[in-house]
Design a protein around this motif. Structure first.
Motif, PDB file in Angstrom:
ATOM      1  N   GLU A 157      48.932  50.809 -63.269  1.00 43.64           N
ATOM      2  CA  GLU A 157      48.844  49.871 -64.386  1.00 43.64           C
ATOM      3  C   GLU A 157      47.593  50.136 -65.221  1.00 43.64           C
ATOM      4  OE1 GLU A 157      49.338  46.339 -62.100  1.00 43.64           O
ATOM      5  OE2 GLU A 157      51.502  46.593 -62.029  1.00 43.64           O
ATOM      6  N   TYR A 396      45.296  39.598 -62.113  1.00 44.90           N
ATOM      7  CA  TYR A 396      45.610  41.004 -62.405  1.00 44.90           C
ATOM      8  C   TYR A 396      44.380  41.634 -63.032  1.00 44.90           C
ATOM      9  CZ  TYR A 396      50.602  40.627 -61.476  1.00 44.90           C
ATOM     10  OH  TYR A 396      51.807  40.475 -60.874  1.00 44.90           O
ATOM     11  N   ARG A 399      42.506  40.677 -66.458  1.00 45.49           N
ATOM     12  CA  ARG A 399      42.995  39.385 -66.972  1.00 45.49           C
ATOM     13  C   ARG A 399      41.985  38.288 -66.659  1.00 45.49           C
ATOM     14  NH1 ARG A 399      48.687  39.872 -68.489  1.00 45.49           N
ATOM     15  NH2 ARG A 399      48.683  37.622 -68.704  1.00 45.49           N
ATOM     16  N   ALA A 403      46.881  34.802 -62.211  1.00 50.81           N
ATOM     17  CA  ALA A 403      48.347  34.742 -62.202  1.00 50.81           C
ATOM     18  C   ALA A 403      48.804  33.754 -61.125  1.00 50.81           C
ATOM     19  CB  ALA A 403      48.930  36.115 -61.949  1.00 50.81           C
ATOM     20  N   ARG A 422      58.787  28.340 -64.923  1.00 50.85           N
ATOM     21  CA  ARG A 422      59.114  28.955 -66.211  1.00 50.85           C
ATOM     22  C   ARG A 422      58.740  30.433 -66.204  1.00 50.85           C
ATOM     23  NH1 ARG A 422      57.287  25.349 -71.072  1.00 50.85           N
ATOM     24  NH2 ARG A 422      58.541  27.011 -71.982  1.00 50.85           N
ATOM     25  N   GLY A 424      56.817  33.676 -66.558  1.00 56.25           N
ATOM     26  CA  GLY A 424      55.377  33.937 -66.500  1.00 56.25           C
ATOM     27  C   GLY A 424      54.614  32.982 -65.603  1.00 56.25           C
ATOM     28  N   GLY A 426      54.391  33.011 -62.417  1.00 54.62           N
ATOM     29  CA  GLY A 426      53.744  33.705 -61.296  1.00 54.62           C
ATOM     30  C   GLY A 426      54.675  33.925 -60.113  1.00 54.62           C
ATOM     31  N   THR A 428      57.184  36.213 -59.475  1.00 53.73           N
ATOM     32  CA  THR A 428      57.258  37.592 -58.999  1.00 53.73           C
ATOM     33  C   THR A 428      55.922  38.028 -58.391  1.00 53.73           C
ATOM     34  OG1 THR A 428      58.854  38.029 -60.737  1.00 53.73           O
ATOM     35  CG2 THR A 428      57.881  39.942 -59.686  1.00 53.73           C
ATOM     36  N   THR A 429      54.840  37.583 -59.013  1.00 58.16           N
ATOM     37  CA  THR A 429      53.513  37.917 -58.492  1.00 58.16           C
ATOM     38  C   THR A 429      53.379  37.457 -57.044  1.00 58.16           C
ATOM     39  OG1 THR A 429      52.658  37.634 -60.718  1.00 58.16           O
ATOM     40  CG2 THR A 429      51.054  37.636 -58.940  1.00 58.16           C
ATOM     41  N   LYS A 432      55.116  39.807 -54.801  1.00 57.77           N
ATOM     42  CA  LYS A 432      54.433  41.108 -54.771  1.00 57.77           C
ATOM     43  C   LYS A 432      53.218  41.047 -53.839  1.00 57.77           C
ATOM     44  CE  LYS A 432      54.197  42.113 -59.355  1.00 57.77           C
ATOM     45  NZ  LYS A 432      53.992  42.886 -60.580  1.00 57.77           N
ATOM     46  N   TYR A 438      49.379  44.106 -54.032  1.00 58.57           N
ATOM     47  CA  TYR A 438      48.008  43.823 -54.436  1.00 58.57           C
ATOM     48  C   TYR A 438      47.392  42.928 -53.367  1.00 58.57           C
ATOM     49  CZ  TYR A 438      50.345  44.571 -58.954  1.00 58.57           C
ATOM     50  OH  TYR A 438      51.091  45.056 -59.971  1.00 58.57           O
ATOM     51  N   GLU A 555      65.746  36.730 -58.696  1.00 58.67           N
ATOM     52  CA  GLU A 555      66.912  36.472 -59.561  1.00 58.67           C
ATOM     53  C   GLU A 555      68.096  37.371 -59.200  1.00 58.67           C
ATOM     54  OE1 GLU A 555      66.146  35.589 -63.539  1.00 58.67           O
ATOM     55  OE2 GLU A 555      64.048  35.149 -63.156  1.00 58.67           O
ATOM     56  N   HIS A 586      66.466  30.838 -61.558  1.00 54.65           N
ATOM     57  CA  HIS A 586      66.431  29.821 -62.614  1.00 54.65           C
ATOM     58  C   HIS A 586      67.655  28.923 -62.504  1.00 54.65           C
ATOM     59  CE1 HIS A 586      62.951  31.440 -64.583  1.00 54.65           C
ATOM     60  NE2 HIS A 586      63.484  32.651 -64.547  1.00 54.65           N
TER      61      HIS A 586
HETATM   62  N1  LIG Z   1      51.208  44.163 -63.733  1.00 56.04           N
HETATM   63  C1  LIG Z   1      50.681  43.174 -64.401  1.00 56.04           C
HETATM   64  N2  LIG Z   1      49.490  43.310 -64.999  1.00 56.04           N
HETATM   65  C2  LIG Z   1      48.920  42.305 -65.671  1.00 56.04           C
HETATM   66  N3  LIG Z   1      49.482  41.098 -65.807  1.00 56.04           N
HETATM   67  C3  LIG Z   1      50.670  40.889 -65.242  1.00 56.04           C
HETATM   68  C4  LIG Z   1      51.341  41.924 -64.511  1.00 56.04           C
HETATM   69  N4  LIG Z   1      52.515  41.438 -64.067  1.00 56.04           N
HETATM   70  C5  LIG Z   1      52.567  40.151 -64.484  1.00 56.04           C
HETATM   71  N5  LIG Z   1      51.467  39.819 -65.187  1.00 56.04           N
HETATM   72  C6  LIG Z   1      51.170  38.500 -65.757  1.00 56.04           C
HETATM   73  O1  LIG Z   1      51.134  37.546 -64.716  1.00 56.04           O
HETATM   74  C7  LIG Z   1      51.789  36.343 -65.085  1.00 56.04           C
HETATM   75  C8  LIG Z   1      52.876  36.012 -64.066  1.00 56.04           C
HETATM   76  O2  LIG Z   1      53.892  36.992 -64.102  1.00 56.04           O
HETATM   77  P1  LIG Z   1      55.160  36.983 -63.117  1.00 56.04           P
HETATM   78  O3  LIG Z   1      55.881  38.232 -63.335  1.00 56.04           O
HETATM   79  O4  LIG Z   1      54.690  36.653 -61.761  1.00 56.04           O
HETATM   80  O5  LIG Z   1      55.987  35.760 -63.721  1.00 56.04           O
HETATM   81  P2  LIG Z   1      57.414  35.187 -63.281  1.00 56.04           P
HETATM   82  O6  LIG Z   1      57.184  33.756 -62.924  1.00 56.04           O
HETATM   83  O7  LIG Z   1      58.032  36.059 -62.266  1.00 56.04           O
HETATM   84  O8  LIG Z   1      58.178  35.275 -64.677  1.00 56.04           O
HETATM   85  P3  LIG Z   1      59.740  35.504 -65.030  1.00 56.04           P
HETATM   86  O9  LIG Z   1      60.457  34.232 -64.781  1.00 56.04           O
HETATM   87  O10 LIG Z   1      59.682  35.794 -66.488  1.00 56.04           O
HETATM   88  O11 LIG Z   1      60.185  36.639 -64.214  1.00 56.04           O
HETATM   89  C9  LIG Z   1      52.331  36.582 -66.498  1.00 56.04           C
HETATM   90  O12 LIG Z   1      51.434  35.958 -67.387  1.00 56.04           O
HETATM   91  C10 LIG Z   1      52.267  38.061 -66.700  1.00 56.04           C
HETATM   92  O13 LIG Z   1      51.910  38.381 -68.012  1.00 56.04           O
END
Ligand SMILES: Nc1ncnc2c1ncn2[C@@H]1O[C@H](COP(=O)(O)OP(=O)(O)OP(=O)(O)O)[C@@H](O)[C@H]1O
Length: 633
Positions: A157, A396, A399, A403, A422, A424, A426, A428-429, A432, A438, A555, A586
């Motif tokens: 990244e 991240y 940032r 997250a 919603r 963004g 967090g 997926t984070t 992960k 990470y 999803e 969702h």
């Molecule tokens: N690799 C990355 N590097 C920097 N910021 C990231 C990275 N991946 C995600 N983010 C940021 O972290 C925040 C959370 O992202 P994440 O993908 O966890 O959201 P999400 O809840 O899974 O969203 P969605 O429903 O759209 O899939 C977001 O603001 C995104 O911009």
């Protein structure tokens, strides 16, 4: 052109360095050159090791043929002299013409032999070099992918990392062999040079000195342009990456739909053209200047060699040297100049190779930053203690906003977790982090009673099956698309079929022309295109292929039709029995069956509990649930 100035004049970390270069004095340049010698030697040693490890026999062969070739020119010149002298003697002493004719025949035969040997050695040397070059390039590529595989997610990244990778792929593949071949030919030139000097000094020592000094300026000029060329590539690497991206956009099947419908072709092509024009004009300027400088300084050398010829010719007329000596001296003088020039330019190209190679070795020297335990705790199966997040906060790289902020929850073995929130938020984070892509900056993640940092990361990941929202559509056979979910079982047809049945992929495969043996995607011959939902079923089967303790589905049904989704969820309990299952969704109809539901908002858990608890609470979850339910009524 406005676009240019905007895009290209962006400050680059390398620009400053190269502009400083323009202002350097000769002395500073010399100092920099001398300082670069140890670096070049280290680069040479590393290249030699790399090339040697690739193929020791070819390396040896290349070295040997190159060195043998070193003695050919002096021998040829000496034979020429003997031959000419014999001709002159044959004319002068007609009485002994027979003797001289025989001598001439023998000398001519030797000359022929020498030429044949030379051409054989040249052929061998070129063959060895070509094969060695191909093998080394392939090995460098192999080392690169093998190495990239060991690096943490975070490297991928970072744009500087991509820049270096790009540079290495464009420039560094052939350099190790070029470096080695360059060194051998440097040695060869040095030996030829030495043997010529011996011939030359017999006439006048100072002629040798002149021949030595004349090419020095050309060398310095060339080294300087080599440095500039390297700087230019370095500076351009961001933009070149953008250019490669544009090519990819315009030539890859999955982008074509949107590009055609939005009619983006001309827009991207124009952008590509602007990049190309800019690169080409910068490159052109450099190439022209480099070769003009080479021509200018080369002329000096030519003048010197003409002078030498004139001098020795006058000597021959006055009878101080023979006709054979005249040719010997002029050829040797020429050769000394050429050799010395070759030696100097050999140094300057080694210097240039080394600049590119240092980037290669820099990339290969990168080490994963995520610590691995020296004595990892073994991971017991089946899990008896579930998963726990304790006050986990994660940012991240680069940032300001976390997250995930202070996330805590606990899930027992065999339970199902659903994460909602919603875009963004967090979600997926969170998964992960669980797979240790990470490490969080604060807090702890426990799996089966231990902090995940105590496990071997590969072993931990073996117990986690994840199908990401942006899962990969592998351009491979249908059975491989599923089998790679647990790659050590890729040949296990029964297991693949079972996984396909669980996700509904078996019906998709039944309709394919060669069933499990059908190539998927359109990149390769006879590839078969799948719809979004069909691809998703393949990806799900990949998840089920893995008998991991934790199954994570990000999803998982977003592309499935209502019936397929219903069927999958009707069987989900059975499919994940005895395992921890985590869904990100969702769709609240799929979420409500989970044992624990986390509601994430801007990285924080704002509510958690079962569906009933959260509904009774009447908070955010209840609001969202009712909102979605009403839209279906
Ligand atoms: N690799 C990355 N590097 C920097 N910021 C990231 C990275 N991946 C995600 N983010 C940021 O972290 C925040 C959370 O992202 P994440 O993908 O966890 O959201 P999400 O809840 O899974 O969203 P969605 O429903 O759209 O899939 C977001 O603001 C995104 O911009």
């Amino acid at each position: 052109m406005l676009y240019h100035t905007h895009m290209m004049r962006r400050p680059s970390p390398f620009r400053q360095q190269s502009e400083e270069d323009e202002d350097l004095s000769w002395r500073e340049r010399l100092v920099r050159f001398v300082r670069s010698v140890p670096g070049a030697l280290a680069g040479l040693a590393r290249s030699l090791r790399l090339v040697w490890e690739t193929n020791p026999w070819l390396t040896l062969g290349l070295g040997l043929t190159t060195l043998l070739l070193a003695f050919v020119p002096a021998s040829t010149i000496y034979l020429n002299k003997l031959l000419l002298d014999a001709v002159v003697m044959a004319i002068r002493e007609s009485a002994r013409a027979d003797y001289y004719l025989r001598l001439i025949a023998i000398l001519a035969g030797l000359q022929l032999l020498l030429n044949l040997v030379m051409s054989l050695l040249n052929t061998l040397s070129n063959t060895f070099q070509q094969i060695l070059q191909d093998e080394t390039a392939s090995r460098v590529q192999y080392l690169l992918i093998e190495h990239a595989h060991t690096l943490d997610m975070a490297f991928f990244e970072r744009s500087e990392f991509y820049d270096k990778l790009q540079q290495v792929q464009q420039e560094a593949m052939l350099r190790p062999v070029m470096m080695i071949a360059g060194t051998f030919s440097l040695l060869r030139n040095a030996l030829t040079f030495g043997s010529m000097i011996v011939l030359l000094v017999r006439l006048e020592w100072w002629l040798a000195v002149i021949a030595l000094v004349a090419p020095v300026p050309a060398f310095i000029a060339d080294a300087r342009y080599g440095w500039r060329g390297f700087q230019l590539r370095r500076r351009q690497s961001q933009e070149r990456r953008m250019q490669a991206y544009l090519v990819n956009l315009l030539t890859t099947d999955s982008y074509q739909k949107e590009i055609k419908i939005f009619n983006l072709g001309p827009f991207f092509i124009e952008r590509f053209k602007q990049f190309a024009e800019r690169f080409l004009s910068e490159e052109r300027r450099l190439v022209v200047r480099r070769y003009l400088a080479g021509f200018g300084w080369g002329t000096l050398t030519t003048l010197v060699s003409s002078g030498t010829f004139l001098y020795v010719a006058v000597q021959a007329v006055s009878g101080r040297v023979s006709i054979g000596d005249l040719t010997l001296y002029t050829q040797a003088a020429n050769s000394v100049q050429n050799n010395f020039q070759n030696i100097l330019s050999g140094f300057s190209s080694m210097y240039e190779h080394n600049l590119y190679l240092s980037t290669l070795f820099e990339v290969l020297a990168l080490r994963p930053e995520m610590p691995r335990p020296a004595n990892p705790v073994p991971l017991e199966r089946p899990f008896t203690r579930g998963i726990e997040f304790r006050n986990v906060t994660f940012y991240y790289e680069g940032r300001q906003e976390p997250a995930l902020r202070n996330v805590s929850f606990k899930l027992e073995a065999g339970q199902t977790l659903a994460i909602v929130g919603r875009n963004g938020a967090g979600k997926t984070t969170l998964v992960k982090l669980l797979a240790r892509l990470y490490d969080p900056q604060e807090g702890q993640i426990l799996v089966n009673g231990h902090d995940i940092r105590e496990y071997d990361p590969d072993e931990l990941r073996r117990e986690i099956g994840i199908i990401f929202q942006d899962f990969v559509q592998y351009q491979l056979l249908a059975r491989e698309n599923i089998g790679i979910g647990q790659v050590d079982f890729i040949e296990d047809r029964a297991r693949i079929t079972t996984a396909a049945q669980k996700s509904g992929a078996d019906e998709v495969i039944a309709r394919l022309p060669q069933g499990y043996e059908t190539m998927l995607g359109r990149w390769f011959e006879e590839g078969h295109h799948l719809s979004g939902g069909e691809w998703q079923k393949m990806a799900l089967a990949r998840g089920f292929m893995r008998e991991a303790q934790i199954l994570i589905l990000d999803e998982p049904t977003s592309a499935l039709d209502a019936q397929a989704e219903h069927e999958l969820f009707a069987r989900m309990r059975e499919l994940t029995r005895g395992r921890i299952a985590i869904f990100i969704s969702h769709r609240f109809s799929t979420v409500r069956v989970a044992d624990l539901i986390l509601v994430l908002e801007r990285g924080e858990v704002i509510e958690q509990g079962s569906h009933e608890e959260l509904m009774a609470r009447g908070g955010r979850y209840a609001e969202l649930f009712n909102l979605q339910a009403s839209s279906y009524r």
